[in-house]
Design an enzyme around this catalytic site. Structure first.
Site, mmCIF file in Angstrom:
data_model
loop_
_atom_site.group_PDB
_atom_site.id
_atom_site.type_symbol
_atom_site.label_atom_id
_atom_site.label_comp_id
_atom_site.label_asym_id
_atom_site.label_seq_id
_atom_site.Cartn_x
_atom_site.Cartn_y
_atom_site.Cartn_z
ATOM 1 N N ILE A 35 7.912 -4.477 0.894
ATOM 2 C CA ILE A 35 7.995 -4.973 2.368
ATOM 3 C C ILE A 35 6.384 -6.101 2.804
ATOM 4 O O ILE A 35 6.018 -5.673 2.666
ATOM 5 C CB ILE A 35 8.243 -4.289 3.247
ATOM 6 N N GLU A 52 5.865 1.919 -3.277
ATOM 7 C CA GLU A 52 5.659 2.979 -3.567
ATOM 8 C C GLU A 52 5.396 3.865 -2.753
ATOM 9 O O GLU A 52 5.405 5.127 -2.299
ATOM 10 C CB GLU A 52 3.963 3.290 -4.086
#
Length: 130
Positions: free
Chosen positions: A46, A58
């Site tokens: 993002i 992650e």
């Protein structure tokens, strides 16, 4: 690591790449965290114009698991659109080191996979795919 589970995690991470929100110069990635109870959590990159507010895949996967009450993890798979294998940056390692993660599964978009322990993942550096 059970290879069927590793394969499922890599596929989930690859599927997550489609949802990546990358408008700037971020790395397009997907991840999948395997909680110790067997629950899988996926996440994608993002991006944000303020680099410090961008979230790597992650961290998104781990945050989803943590917000669901998980604290112990058997594995974390990461796939990224880069040359070679992706490795979390230093800040992300600081975050991940708070939790026990038995194995890291690194994969590229061609299907090559490496399964590593936490201390073995450090040498891999981020490089954008050419």
């Amino acid at each position: 690591m059970n290879l069927d589970i590793a394969d499922t995690m890599v596929r989930m991470a690859m599927d997550s790449i489609r949802n990546a929100y990358v408008l700037y110069d971020g790395i397009i990635a997907g991840a999948c965290a395997l909680a110790s109870d067997g629950t899988l959590y996926s996440g994608c990159t993002i991006d944000h114009p303020v680099a410090e507010l961008s979230l790597p895949a992650e961290l998104v996967a781990m945050s989803r698991a943590i917000s669901d009450g998980k604290r112990e993890f058997d594995a974390l798979a990461i796939v990224a659109d880069i040359d070679g294998f992706y490795s979390p940056n230093e800040e992300t390692f600081q975050f991940l080191s708070q939790f026990t993660i038995e194995e890291f599964i690194l994969a590229d978009l061609e299907g090559n996979v490496k399964i590593l322990q936490f201390d073995e993942i450090v040498p891999y550096k981020q490089r954008r795919r050419s």
